[in-house]
Design a protein around this motif. Structure first.
Motif, PDB file in Angstrom:
ATOM      1  N   GLU A  57      31.246  38.832  40.310  1.00 24.40           N
ATOM      2  CA  GLU A  57      30.125  39.174  39.450  1.00 24.40           C
ATOM      3  C   GLU A  57      28.815  39.205  40.234  1.00 24.40           C
ATOM      4  N   ALA A  58      28.638  38.294  41.173  1.00 30.00           N
ATOM      5  CA  ALA A  58      27.421  38.283  41.990  1.00 30.00           C
ATOM      6  C   ALA A  58      27.333  39.539  42.854  1.00 30.00           C
ATOM      7  N   TRP A  59      28.438  39.912  43.482  1.00 32.60           N
ATOM      8  CA  TRP A  59      28.433  41.140  44.295  1.00 32.60           C
ATOM      9  C   TRP A  59      28.219  42.370  43.420  1.00 32.60           C
ATOM     10  N   THR A  60      28.766  42.339  42.209  1.00 31.73           N
ATOM     11  CA  THR A  60      28.573  43.463  41.293  1.00 31.73           C
ATOM     12  C   THR A  60      27.108  43.608  40.898  1.00 31.73           C
ATOM     13  N   VAL A  61      26.442  42.497  40.631  1.00 29.28           N
ATOM     14  CA  VAL A  61      25.014  42.549  40.275  1.00 29.28           C
ATOM     15  C   VAL A  61      24.214  43.112  41.443  1.00 29.28           C
ATOM     16  N   LEU A  62      24.541  42.694  42.658  1.00 30.84           N
ATOM     17  CA  LEU A  62      23.845  43.225  43.836  1.00 30.84           C
ATOM     18  C   LEU A  62      24.090  44.731  43.985  1.00 30.84           C
ATOM     19  N   ALA A  63      25.347  45.149  43.819  1.00 29.19           N
ATOM     20  CA  ALA A  63      25.668  46.577  43.932  1.00 29.19           C
ATOM     21  C   ALA A  63      24.985  47.388  42.833  1.00 29.19           C
ATOM     22  N   VAL A  64      24.962  46.864  41.617  1.00 28.58           N
ATOM     23  CA  VAL A  64      24.312  47.569  40.508  1.00 28.58           C
ATOM     24  C   VAL A  64      22.821  47.711  40.773  1.00 28.58           C
ATOM     25  N   THR A  65      22.203  46.654  41.277  1.00 28.11           N
ATOM     26  CA  THR A  65      20.775  46.716  41.590  1.00 28.11           C
ATOM     27  C   THR A  65      20.490  47.782  42.640  1.00 28.11           C
ATOM     28  N   LEU A  66      21.286  47.798  43.697  1.00 31.76           N
ATOM     29  CA  LEU A  66      21.092  48.823  44.737  1.00 31.76           C
ATOM     30  C   LEU A  66      21.337  50.229  44.196  1.00 31.76           C
ATOM     31  N   LEU A  67      22.373  50.386  43.404  1.00 29.22           N
ATOM     32  CA  LEU A  67      22.672  51.711  42.857  1.00 29.22           C
ATOM     33  C   LEU A  67      21.591  52.190  41.900  1.00 29.22           C
ATOM     34  N   LEU A  68      21.037  51.269  41.105  1.00 30.53           N
ATOM     35  CA  LEU A  68      19.997  51.675  40.158  1.00 30.53           C
ATOM     36  C   LEU A  68      18.690  52.008  40.855  1.00 30.53           C
ATOM     37  N   TRP A  69      18.325  51.256  41.888  1.00 30.34           N
ATOM     38  CA  TRP A  69      17.025  51.460  42.536  1.00 30.34           C
ATOM     39  C   TRP A  69      17.078  52.446  43.694  1.00 30.34           C
ATOM     40  N   VAL A  70      18.258  52.667  44.276  1.00 30.73           N
ATOM     41  CA  VAL A  70      18.364  53.585  45.413  1.00 30.73           C
ATOM     42  C   VAL A  70      19.275  54.767  45.082  1.00 30.73           C
ATOM     43  N   GLY A  71      20.465  54.479  44.562  1.00 32.86           N
ATOM     44  CA  GLY A  71      21.445  55.536  44.318  1.00 32.86           C
ATOM     45  C   GLY A  71      21.047  56.525  43.246  1.00 32.86           C
ATOM     46  N   ALA A  72      20.594  56.028  42.098  1.00 31.12           N
ATOM     47  CA  ALA A  72      20.228  56.924  40.991  1.00 31.12           C
ATOM     48  C   ALA A  72      19.073  57.852  41.363  1.00 31.12           C
ATOM     49  N   PRO A  73      17.999  57.360  42.002  1.00 30.66           N
ATOM     50  CA  PRO A  73      16.946  58.298  42.417  1.00 30.66           C
ATOM     51  C   PRO A  73      17.428  59.325  43.443  1.00 30.66           C
ATOM     52  N   LEU A  74      18.336  58.910  44.336  1.00 30.68           N
ATOM     53  CA  LEU A  74      18.871  59.879  45.300  1.00 30.68           C
ATOM     54  C   LEU A  74      19.702  60.957  44.608  1.00 30.68           C
ATOM     55  N   VAL A 124      19.460  61.560  36.930  1.00 29.99           N
ATOM     56  CA  VAL A 124      19.129  60.135  37.059  1.00 29.99           C
ATOM     57  C   VAL A 124      19.671  59.376  35.853  1.00 29.99           C
ATOM     58  N   GLY A 125      19.450  59.892  34.655  1.00 28.39           N
ATOM     59  CA  GLY A 125      19.963  59.239  33.450  1.00 28.39           C
ATOM     60  C   GLY A 125      21.479  59.121  33.460  1.00 28.39           C
ATOM     61  N   GLY A 126      22.156  60.177  33.898  1.00 31.61           N
ATOM     62  CA  GLY A 126      23.614  60.131  33.976  1.00 31.61           C
ATOM     63  C   GLY A 126      24.098  59.112  34.999  1.00 31.61           C
ATOM     64  N   ALA A 127      23.432  59.065  36.156  1.00 24.67           N
ATOM     65  CA  ALA A 127      23.814  58.093  37.187  1.00 24.67           C
ATOM     66  C   ALA A 127      23.600  56.668  36.693  1.00 24.67           C
ATOM     67  N   VAL A 128      22.489  56.426  36.029  1.00 22.86           N
ATOM     68  CA  VAL A 128      22.220  55.095  35.484  1.00 22.86           C
ATOM     69  C   VAL A 128      23.279  54.726  34.447  1.00 22.86           C
ATOM     70  N   ALA A 129      23.636  55.667  33.584  1.00 20.69           N
ATOM     71  CA  ALA A 129      24.653  55.395  32.562  1.00 20.69           C
ATOM     72  C   ALA A 129      26.003  55.066  33.196  1.00 20.69           C
ATOM     73  N   VAL A 130      26.382  55.815  34.244  1.00 20.46           N
ATOM     74  CA  VAL A 130      27.663  55.559  34.908  1.00 20.46           C
ATOM     75  C   VAL A 130      27.648  54.188  35.581  1.00 20.46           C
ATOM     76  N   VAL A 131      26.544  53.859  36.250  1.00 18.93           N
ATOM     77  CA  VAL A 131      26.450  52.556  36.924  1.00 18.93           C
ATOM     78  C   VAL A 131      26.518  51.416  35.917  1.00 18.93           C
ATOM     79  N   LEU A 132      25.779  51.526  34.823  1.00 23.97           N
ATOM     80  CA  LEU A 132      25.791  50.455  33.823  1.00 23.97           C
ATOM     81  C   LEU A 132      27.139  50.346  33.115  1.00 23.97           C
ATOM     82  N   LEU A 133      27.788  51.486  32.881  1.00 25.29           N
ATOM     83  CA  LEU A 133      29.126  51.453  32.285  1.00 25.29           C
ATOM     84  C   LEU A 133      30.113  50.785  33.235  1.00 25.29           C
ATOM     85  N   GLY A 134      30.047  51.145  34.523  1.00 24.18           N
ATOM     86  CA  GLY A 134      30.912  50.499  35.512  1.00 24.18           C
ATOM     87  C   GLY A 134      30.658  49.006  35.598  1.00 24.18           C
ATOM     88  N   HIS A 135      29.389  48.625  35.528  1.00 27.50           N
ATOM     89  CA  HIS A 135      29.045  47.201  35.572  1.00 27.50           C
ATOM     90  C   HIS A 135      29.617  46.468  34.363  1.00 27.50           C
TER      91      HIS A 135
END
Length: 194
Positions: free
Chosen positions: A23-40, A152-163
Motif C-alpha cells: 500500500e505504501a508503494w502504491t501511494v508513492l506510485a499513484v502520487t508520481l503518476l498523478l503529478w508527473v504521468g497524467a500531465p505528460l 489528463v482526466g482519463g489518466a487520472v481516472a485510470v490511476v485512481l481506479l487502479g489504486h
C-alpha cells in the motif's frame, strides 16, 4: 487521543505487514503518476491533437474557397441551424461574379440576420457545394486544449481506479491475515478451543 505516525509503513516493525508495504508503494506510485504521468499524457495527447487539427484545417483551407456574394433571396426550406457553435445560419440564394465565368448563383449558408441585398462571405468546396468555413487558429487551439484536458482526466481516472483496486486487494489480504492470526490467538485469550 489519536496519534498519527508518519511513514510507519516504511519503518521496520513486527506489526508491519506485506500489505502495508504494498500500500505504501502504491501511494508513492499513484502520487508520481498523478503529478508527473497524467500531465505528460495530457501534453502528448494535446500535441497529437494539435498537429492533427492543423493538418485538417490546412486541408480544408486548400479545398475550400471564400466568395464575397450578395444575398438575392432566402431558400424556401431554410431553417436556422447552429454553425460551428458560433451563430445561427440559414440557407439563402447568393450571387457573385467570378473573373473567368461571370455571374454565378447558388444556395449557401449565410449568418442569421442577413437581409436581401447584404454582401456576405460564403465558403464553397471544390465541387461547388456550400460548406462551413475552415477552422481558424482559435478552433484548433480549443480542440487541442479539450483533447489534452480529456486525456489528463482519463489518466487520472485510470490511476485512481487502479489504486482503488490495489487498495481493495491489500485490504482483503490484510483481513484474511488478521482472521488467521486471530484464529490462533483467540483460544489463548478466551480459553476456548478452536
Amino acid at each position: 487521543m489519536r496519534t498519527r505516525v508518519r511513514g510507519w509503513r516504511w519503518r521496520r516493525s513486527p506489526l508491519r505487514r506485506r500489505s502495508d508495504v504494498v500500500e505504501a508503494w502504491t501511494v508513492l506510485a499513484v502520487t508520481l503518476l498523478l503529478w508527473v504521468g497524467a500531465p505528460l499524457v495530457g501534453a502528448f495527447a494535446a500535441s497529437w491533437a494539435h498537429s492533427e487539427a492543423r493538418a485538417v484545417a490546412e486541408k480544408q483551407r486548400a479545398d475550400r474557397h471564400r466568395v464575397r456574394a450578395e444575398v438575392v433571396g432566402r431558400a424556401a426550406d431554410s431553417v436556422p441551424a447552429v454553425q460551428g457553435g458560433r451563430q445561427h445560419a440559414y440557407r439563402a440564394t447568393v450571387r457573385w461574379t467570378e473573373p473567368n465565368t461571370g455571374a454565378r448563383t447558388a444556395s449557401a449558408r449565410v449568418p442569421g440576420g442577413t437581409r436581401q441585398g447584404d454582401v456576405v462571405d460564403v465558403w464553397f468546396d471544390a465541387r461547388g457545394r456550400s460548406v462551413s468555413p475552415p477552422p481558424d487558429g482559435t478552433a484548433v487551439w480549443q480542440h487541442t486544449l479539450a483533447i489534452g484536458a480529456c486525456a489528463v482526466g482519463g489518466a487520472v481516472a485510470v490511476v485512481l481506479l487502479g489504486h482503488s483496486v490495489v487498495r481493495g486487494a491489500a485490504n482483503r489480504r490484510r483481513m484474511a491475515e488478521w482472521e488467521r492470526e486471530w484464529a490462533l490467538t483467540e483460544p489463548q485469550w478466551t480459553r476456548r478451543r478452536a
